[in-house]
Structure formats: C-alpha cells, structure tokens
Design an enzyme around this catalytic site. Structure first.
Site: not given
Ligand code: NDP
Length: 456
Positions: A15-16, A43, A48, A51, A115, A177-178, A181, A263, A304, A312, A342, A437, A442
C-alpha cells in the site's frame, strides 16, 4: 538529479510503496519500485481485502438463518470452501493487475525481485546495482508466532487464506485485530472455534467497554473464549492426526488447526539497512522522524515497517507526505490524532478518538454516554445480537473526544463520525443533528443522559 539512476527507489510494492511511487511519478520523479512477492502487499494479498471477503462469506451463514424470521425458507444451505478461496484468489489477481497498471500509468519501473540496501544511495536487485537519490523502505510486516514447542505446526493469517480444506475445529491465539476477525470468520463458516488469549480483555488497546462487549457477542454466536490462557506446547497426536494444544493450566484442547494472531513484526531482516547505518528499534522497525526520514537522510520509510499504526490508510497517508515533501510543494506532515479504525469481527467494532481511560488521563473531567440495545432488524430474527454505542465528551469544552461502537457495519458508521471529530464537533452539535430513523446510527445523536458525569 541525473547523477542517479532514479530519483526515488522504493523497496516494497504494498500500500505505502505503491502510493509513494505512483505519486512521485506523477510529480515528475524518475521512480523504480522493487517487489519480491506480490503487488499490493499484505492488504491486497493476505490482509484487508481477502479478510473482508472471508468476513462477508462468514456473515452469509448467519444471514441465511436470520432470514427465516422474515419468512424465507432456505433448506439445508451448504458451504463450499474451495469456491470461496478460488473466487477470492481471482479477485486478488484482478487487483494485482490493477496495481501493475497504476504503476505503469505513473511511469514507474517495476523490478521483480528482492532488493537490498547497499549504501545510502545504492540498492541491489537480483545482483544488479542501481543508484537513487532517495530510497523508500516500504517492506511492511510479517506475522510473529511465539517460539513454543510445536509452533511449526501452527499457522498464521498468511496461511489461513490458502487452507486447502476448512478445518472442523480451530484454535485462534491472540486478542487483537486478527484474532477476533479470524475467530469470527471461522465460526461463521461453521468451524468449532476457540479463541485463546493470555490477557483479561480482548482488544486491550481500545476503550475498555469494547472488548468485553465483543467477547459476550462472540460467545453468544457460539465461540468459546478462554481468557488468561496461554498455549505451552502443540503436538500432533490427536484423533485422526489432529493437533493437541496444552495450555498453561495443563488442560489439552484438540483442534485441526491452530492459528496464531499474535502481532506482526517489521520486515527489515536481511534488508541491508545496517550497512547504510539506518537506525532501527529492537523489533526491527525503521526509526523515522515526522517527515519519515531515517537516521540516513536519503533513506525514508513508511507503513508497517515503521510500526506506528499498522493500517493501510495510514501507510497511504504517510506515503503521500514523503512523495509531496520530496517532489512536490513540501511542508507536509501527518496528524495521527483521530484516526478511525474498524475491526471486522462479528459483530464489527468501530472506533475513533480517545477511549474513556485515555480521555480521563488527558482531560480529567469527562462525560460518558453509553447505550446497548437489540437493533430493530433482530426483533424478527430472534438472534439476540446486541449493539453497543458510546460517546466520550470533554466536560469543559463539550467537545466529543471518542466515538466507539460494537455492531453491524460499525466501520461504515464510524467513518462519518470521524469527520465530525476532526472538525471538533461538540456534544451540543451532535444533539442538534437530526437522526435518520430507523437506523442504528441515530443513537449517536440521541444520547441524552450521561452514564458517567464529570464534576464541573
Ligand atoms: P495486535 O497487536 O492487534 O494483537 C496481537 C495480540 O497477540 C494481542 O492480543 C497480544 O496480547 C497477543 N500476543 C502478543 N504476543 C503474544 C504471545 N507471545 N503469546 C500470546 N499472545 C500474544 O496484532 P494482530 O496480529 O492482531 O494484527 C497486527 C496489526 O495489523 C494490528 O495491530 C493492526 O494494526 C493491523 N490489522 C488491522 C486490521 C484492520 O484494520 N481491520 C485487521 C487486521 C490487522 P497482549 O495484548 O496481551 O499483548
């Protein structure tokens, strides 16, 4: 500028990277972009877009059931996973083509291959060196799976998009998030779904009401949620070759698939940034200033890979700032306040502005308006799905600081309110706005009684 092969060399056509390259090309710069994998990045290919398509697919199952309340009789619906995957792949292929055309249309040279950065002005692509006045790193991120015994048996979201068969039982690990979802997607497609999260509350980064409310709705839809739980090891050896996940309380969960959504880490390993002296954070994120310039003045980074907000539209906005500042009129920066987002769980979550806790930290005295209710649509379906809506207001100025929601199409709805917040809308202005309505939206302009009132 002619002493360099290119004015801008972008690494990564996600994206970027694509946005910066196209825009720079339009502004007259000589631009090349290198991509080793797929056009459109996470994405378009494993994020995105697919998904959201899966999320639509998952919703149909529920909608078919709900339709009965409206008189529709649909006998024995069946779901075919390979059809969904094939149709999704076709759409992604179309988008890959659109991206290629957009780059070509802006006069950008696309180099297929990996690269690496050689020095401040040199990049090597598949053994060929090219020079550039500016280098933009837009290599995105990659899922992180914690290294527990048996983690190689687990998948990440990358693989979830290409499963050859839909699992019968799945464990999804994470609370962000993921995780929510994909748990919603699997559950909606009829997979027995368990979400395993180590923390107390899903969506920990957001307003505290959202995660708890969402968890309740997800459970209501049939998912199992295990909070304060960690998987310590994964073995094969369940019935019929199923996986066995051993949790920290010694309980064992059997599943056909374990998916980690724990993450994503910036994609900088082996990129050669150290050679050029680019400073990075401990997790590999490129450290940049407000103009997205790294510690090496000719090297920039967006998206990212800088690990600010992995979204994105944020990467696109960052890319525009870089292109405009390098090749346009300049003076641009990005305001990270009030970025709406969202989460396409079922139900959706939409949010913009400050959570109640953050607002209290920053503004002290706040009013909180909150409602939850069963929407009209579900009065006939009997699904029992509930909606949560919440406003956080600065008591002194009356400015609305946060808009939060769990409910259908929350993203669609919150997008409009994000404009209002950007304009500094007050609660009085919300109240002076006539509702539409009957809609769910609303409610945001008819919330009159604060559930928590500030002092002043
Ligand atoms: P997130 O950062 O949203 O969530 C990661 C989750 O994994 C947290 O709940 C975290 O727990 C947990 N976690 C991290 N490390 C461990 C571990 N070692 N053991 C167990 N649990 C762990 O990351 P995602 O992977 O869900 O998504 C990555 C990013 O992608 C998001 O932050 C978002 O920015 C982007 N994204 C955006 C979407 C959208 O716009 N709809 C959809 C999907 C992704 P804890 O909270 O305890 O640290």
């Amino acid at each position: 500028m002619a002493q360099y092969d290119y004015d801008l060399f972008t690494i990564g056509a996600g994206s970027g990277g694509v946005r910066a390259s196209r825009y720079a090309g339009r502004l007259g710069a000589r631009v090349a972009v290198a991509e080793e994998r797929y056009l459109g990045g996470t994405c378009v290919n494993v994020g995105c877009i697919p998904k959201k398509l899966f999320s639509y697919a998952a919703h149909y199952g529920e909608d078919i059931g709900d339709a009965a309340g409206y008189g529709w009789r649909i006998e024995q619906p069946t779901f075919d996973w390979p059809t969904l995957v094939a149709n999704k792949d076709r759409e992604i292929e179309r988008l890959n083509g659109v991206y290629a055309k957009l780059l070509a249309g802006a006069g950008v040279t696309l180099l297929r291959g990996r690269a690496t950065v050689v020095d401040a002005h040199t990049v090597e692509v598949e053994g060929r060196r090219v020079s550039a006045r500016h280098i933009l790193v837009a290599t995105g991120g990659w899922p992180v799976v914690p290294p527990i015994p048996g983690s190689e048996l687990a998948i990440s979201s990358n693989e979830a998009f290409h499963l050859t068969a839909l699992p019968r039982r799945v464990l999804v690990v994470g609370g962000g998030y993921i995780a929510v979802e994909f748990a919603s997607i699997f559950n909606g497609l009829g997979v027995k779904t368990t979400l395993v999260y180590r923390g107390e509350r899903l969506l920990k980064e957001f307003d505290a009401d959202l995660g708890g409310f969402l968890a309740g709705q997800m459970q209501h839809k049939g998912m199992t949620i295990r909070l304060r739980s960690t998987i310590e090891r994964i073995d094969r050896g369940g019935q019929g070759g199923a996986l066995r996940a051993t949790l920290d309380d010694a309980s064992v969960l059997e599943a056909d698939c374990v998916m980690y959504a724990t993450g994503r880490a910036p994609n900088t390993r082996g990129l050669g940034l150290e050679n050029a002296g680019v400073k990075m954070a401990a997790n590999g994120a490129v450290l940049v200033d407000s103009q997205f310039q790294s510690s090496v003045p000719s090297i920039y980074a967006v998206g990212d890979v800088i690990d600010r907000m992995q979204l994105t539209p944020v990467a696109l906005a960052e890319a525009m700032v870089v292109a405009e500042n390098l090749f346009g009129s300049g003076g641009r920066s990005l305001d990270y306040e009030g970025i709406p987002t969202a989460i396409f769980s079922n139900p959706n979550v939409g949010t913009v502005g400050l959570s109640e806790a953050r607002a209290r930290e920053r503004f002290g005295d706040i009013d909180v308006y909150r409602t939850n209710f069963g929407p009209l649509r579900h009065q006939l379906t009997g699904s029992g799905e509930q909606v949560l809506m919440k406003l956080v207001v600065d008591k002194k100025s009356d400015v609305v600081l946060g808009v939060h929601m769990v409910g259908p199409d929350a993203g669609e709805l919150v997008q409009g309110f994000a404009v209002a917040l950007k304009c500094g809308a007050t609660k009085r202005q919300f109240d002076a706005t006539i509702g539409i309505h009957p809609t769910i939206a609303e409610e945001f302009v008819t919330l009159r009684e604060a559930v928590i009132q500030g002092q002043t």
